[in-house]
Design a protein around this motif. Structure first.
Motif, PDB file in Angstrom:
ATOM      1  N   ALA A 223       0.826  -1.210   0.000  1.00  0.00           N
ATOM      2  CA  ALA A 223       0.000   0.000   0.000  1.00  0.00           C
ATOM      3  C   ALA A 223       0.858   1.257   0.000  1.00  0.00           C
ATOM      4  O   ALA A 223       0.555   2.232  -0.700  1.00  0.00           O
ATOM      5  CB  ALA A 223      -0.921  -0.012   1.213  1.00  0.00           C
ATOM      6  N   LEU A 224       1.954   1.243   0.761  1.00  0.00           N
ATOM      7  CA  LEU A 224       2.814   2.422   0.852  1.00  0.00           C
ATOM      8  C   LEU A 224       3.492   2.729  -0.478  1.00  0.00           C
ATOM      9  O   LEU A 224       3.564   3.888  -0.899  1.00  0.00           O
ATOM     10  CB  LEU A 224       3.878   2.204   1.931  1.00  0.00           C
ATOM     11  CG  LEU A 224       4.880   3.343   2.138  1.00  0.00           C
ATOM     12  CD1 LEU A 224       4.176   4.593   2.674  1.00  0.00           C
ATOM     13  CD2 LEU A 224       5.993   2.920   3.081  1.00  0.00           C
ATOM     14  N   LEU A 225       3.991   1.695  -1.158  1.00  0.00           N
ATOM     15  CA  LEU A 225       4.733   1.886  -2.402  1.00  0.00           C
ATOM     16  C   LEU A 225       3.860   1.767  -3.642  1.00  0.00           C
ATOM     17  O   LEU A 225       4.337   1.999  -4.755  1.00  0.00           O
ATOM     18  CB  LEU A 225       5.883   0.868  -2.493  1.00  0.00           C
ATOM     19  CG  LEU A 225       6.949   0.944  -1.407  1.00  0.00           C
ATOM     20  CD1 LEU A 225       8.010  -0.134  -1.648  1.00  0.00           C
ATOM     21  CD2 LEU A 225       7.595   2.323  -1.354  1.00  0.00           C
ATOM     22  N   ASP A 226       2.601   1.389  -3.458  1.00  0.00           N
ATOM     23  CA  ASP A 226       1.677   1.152  -4.576  1.00  0.00           C
ATOM     24  C   ASP A 226       2.265   0.104  -5.524  1.00  0.00           C
ATOM     25  O   ASP A 226       2.368   0.313  -6.739  1.00  0.00           O
ATOM     26  CB  ASP A 226       1.381   2.451  -5.324  1.00  0.00           C
ATOM     27  CG  ASP A 226       0.196   2.298  -6.292  1.00  0.00           C
ATOM     28  OD1 ASP A 226      -0.617   1.383  -6.074  1.00  0.00           O
ATOM     29  OD2 ASP A 226       0.109   3.090  -7.272  1.00  0.00           O
ATOM     30  N   VAL A 227       2.671  -1.025  -4.955  1.00  0.00           N
ATOM     31  CA  VAL A 227       3.186  -2.146  -5.739  1.00  0.00           C
ATOM     32  C   VAL A 227       2.471  -3.412  -5.288  1.00  0.00           C
ATOM     33  O   VAL A 227       1.762  -3.419  -4.278  1.00  0.00           O
ATOM     34  CB  VAL A 227       4.714  -2.322  -5.555  1.00  0.00           C
ATOM     35  CG1 VAL A 227       5.456  -1.097  -6.052  1.00  0.00           C
ATOM     36  CG2 VAL A 227       5.057  -2.634  -4.099  1.00  0.00           C
ATOM     37  N   ARG A 228       2.643  -4.477  -6.060  1.00  0.00           N
ATOM     38  CA  ARG A 228       2.111  -5.772  -5.672  1.00  0.00           C
ATOM     39  C   ARG A 228       3.277  -6.744  -5.572  1.00  0.00           C
ATOM     40  O   ARG A 228       4.106  -6.808  -6.477  1.00  0.00           O
ATOM     41  CB  ARG A 228       1.083  -6.264  -6.701  1.00  0.00           C
ATOM     42  CG  ARG A 228      -0.165  -5.388  -6.760  1.00  0.00           C
ATOM     43  CD  ARG A 228      -0.950  -5.445  -5.452  1.00  0.00           C
ATOM     44  NE  ARG A 228      -2.061  -4.490  -5.443  1.00  0.00           N
ATOM     45  CZ  ARG A 228      -1.996  -3.271  -4.930  1.00  0.00           C
ATOM     46  NH1 ARG A 228      -0.866  -2.850  -4.368  1.00  0.00           N
ATOM     47  NH2 ARG A 228      -3.029  -2.469  -4.962  1.00  0.00           N
ATOM     48  N   LEU A 229       3.321  -7.497  -4.481  1.00  0.00           N
ATOM     49  CA  LEU A 229       4.438  -8.405  -4.221  1.00  0.00           C
ATOM     50  C   LEU A 229       3.928  -9.818  -3.923  1.00  0.00           C
ATOM     51  O   LEU A 229       4.203 -10.387  -2.863  1.00  0.00           O
ATOM     52  CB  LEU A 229       5.266  -7.881  -3.037  1.00  0.00           C
ATOM     53  CG  LEU A 229       5.875  -6.482  -3.231  1.00  0.00           C
ATOM     54  CD1 LEU A 229       6.360  -5.923  -1.891  1.00  0.00           C
ATOM     55  CD2 LEU A 229       7.017  -6.533  -4.236  1.00  0.00           C
ATOM     56  N   PRO A 230       3.193 -10.415  -4.854  1.00  0.00           N
ATOM     57  CA  PRO A 230       2.630 -11.754  -4.580  1.00  0.00           C
ATOM     58  C   PRO A 230       3.700 -12.814  -4.354  1.00  0.00           C
ATOM     59  O   PRO A 230       3.486 -13.757  -3.591  1.00  0.00           O
ATOM     60  CB  PRO A 230       1.808 -12.048  -5.849  1.00  0.00           C
ATOM     61  CG  PRO A 230       2.423 -11.192  -6.915  1.00  0.00           C
ATOM     62  CD  PRO A 230       2.850  -9.940  -6.204  1.00  0.00           C
ATOM     63  N   ALA A 231       4.857 -12.664  -5.005  1.00  0.00           N
ATOM     64  CA  ALA A 231       5.910 -13.674  -4.842  1.00  0.00           C
ATOM     65  C   ALA A 231       6.422 -13.727  -3.415  1.00  0.00           C
ATOM     66  O   ALA A 231       6.949 -14.749  -2.970  1.00  0.00           O
ATOM     67  CB  ALA A 231       7.064 -13.389  -5.801  1.00  0.00           C
ATOM     68  N   TRP A 232       6.295 -12.637  -2.687  1.00  0.00           N
ATOM     69  CA  TRP A 232       6.765 -12.616  -1.308  1.00  0.00           C
ATOM     70  C   TRP A 232       5.903 -13.503  -0.418  1.00  0.00           C
ATOM     71  O   TRP A 232       6.308 -13.856   0.683  1.00  0.00           O
ATOM     72  CB  TRP A 232       6.754 -11.191  -0.770  1.00  0.00           C
ATOM     73  CG  TRP A 232       7.953 -10.413  -1.198  1.00  0.00           C
ATOM     74  CD1 TRP A 232       8.793 -10.697  -2.221  1.00  0.00           C
ATOM     75  CD2 TRP A 232       8.451  -9.218  -0.590  1.00  0.00           C
ATOM     76  NE1 TRP A 232       9.777  -9.759  -2.310  1.00  0.00           N
ATOM     77  CE2 TRP A 232       9.587  -8.840  -1.308  1.00  0.00           C
ATOM     78  CE3 TRP A 232       8.042  -8.431   0.484  1.00  0.00           C
ATOM     79  CZ2 TRP A 232      10.334  -7.710  -1.001  1.00  0.00           C
ATOM     80  CZ3 TRP A 232       8.767  -7.310   0.801  1.00  0.00           C
ATOM     81  CH2 TRP A 232       9.906  -6.947   0.068  1.00  0.00           C
ATOM     82  N   ARG A 233       4.749 -13.859  -0.882  1.00  0.00           N
ATOM     83  CA  ARG A 233       3.898 -14.745  -0.111  1.00  0.00           C
ATOM     84  C   ARG A 233       3.966 -16.184  -0.600  1.00  0.00           C
ATOM     85  O   ARG A 233       3.343 -17.060  -0.056  1.00  0.00           O
ATOM     86  CB  ARG A 233       2.449 -14.236  -0.160  1.00  0.00           C
ATOM     87  CG  ARG A 233       2.269 -12.886   0.491  1.00  0.00           C
ATOM     88  CD  ARG A 233       0.804 -12.473   0.577  1.00  0.00           C
ATOM     89  NE  ARG A 233       0.251 -12.107  -0.717  1.00  0.00           N
ATOM     90  CZ  ARG A 233       0.352 -10.884  -1.242  1.00  0.00           C
ATOM     91  NH1 ARG A 233       1.001  -9.941  -0.598  1.00  0.00           N
ATOM     92  NH2 ARG A 233      -0.196 -10.621  -2.410  1.00  0.00           N
TER      93      ARG A 233
END
Length: 238
Positions: A223-233
């Motif tokens: 939310a802070l960077l307005d990115v999506r990081l699905p691989a981190w999960r």
């Protein structure tokens, strides 16, 4: 003159970044890599000596890389901003689940234990420690810096990208610092890993525990960077 600062999560590639940037003819590290000045007690005289380290010689861009500055309290960031409001910041991040595991394996050595001697409970206690949790709460860490520096002064880079395309990450860092692109000699060696971990795989039960701990923190960073990081999960530990 002090012009840049490299910070970031433990085991996120800051040593790799240092080893490559120090070979750039327009970049220098007068005090070495991890000076650990701002995260230790100091007075005005010491600040003067620190700033004098960056003498403004023939090198176009002088700075230091100390990952521990990532978790400075806001007052510490404010002090840095007071002395260097135009600072350019390089901020490296790694999947917090993998970072926590890598950090725990490093702590295993410090505890004089071999792989297989530490219990699952020992690892969980380390994961729950205040220090480990603080280093993995990236959104909170970044917010402290963004209170005093503009977003365009701070380049966020990801360890996953270092593994996938190190030359591109290095080029992005140079562009952010306002120096010429790295030459072919530097780029050819950029893929060398520095201080790689032991390589022990993260057991499924401990992975599930860490995923639960860091899921809300990952979403806060997104939310802070307005990115999506699905691989981190989903990514496997390295």
């Amino acid at each position: 003159m002090w012009q840049f600062l490299g910070i970031g999560a433990q085991k996120a590639g800051t040593t790799w970044l240092y080893q490559n940037l120090q070979r750039h003819p327009e970049i220098s590290f007068p005090g070495g890599k991890e000076m650990h000045f701002w995260n230790r007690p100091h007075d005005a005289a010491a600040v003067g000596r620190y700033l004098a380290t960056f003498s403004g010689g023939d090198t176009a861009c002088e700075g230091e890389i100390t990952p521990a500055y990532a978790i400075l309290p806001v007052a510490g960031v404010a002090e840095i901003a007071h002395h260097a409001p135009a600072l350019r910041i390089l901020y490296l991040l790694r999947n917090p689940v993998e970072r926590a595991w890598s950090s725990a394996l490093m702590a295993l050595d410090r505890a004089e234990m071999e792989w297989g001697e530490a219990s699952e409970a020992w690892f969980m206690d380390h994961f729950r420690s205040a220090g480990s949790l603080a280093r993995g709460d990236y959104a909170r860490c970044l917010q402290g810096w963004l209170e005093h520096y503009r977003r365009d002064q701070l380049l966020v880079m990801f360890y996953d990208d270092v593994l996938r395309d190190p030359a591109a990450v290095l080029g992005e860092a140079c562009a952010h610092l306002g120096v010429s692109p790295p030459d072919a000699h530097v780029l050819n060696d950029a893929s060398r890993r520095v201080f790689a971990g032991s390589g022990h795989a993260l057991p499924p039960r401990l992975r599930a525990f860490l995923q639960e701990v860091y899921e809300p923190r990952i979403r806060a960073l997104e939310a802070l960077l307005d990115v999506r990081l699905p691989a981190w999960r989903q990514a496997e530990a390295t």
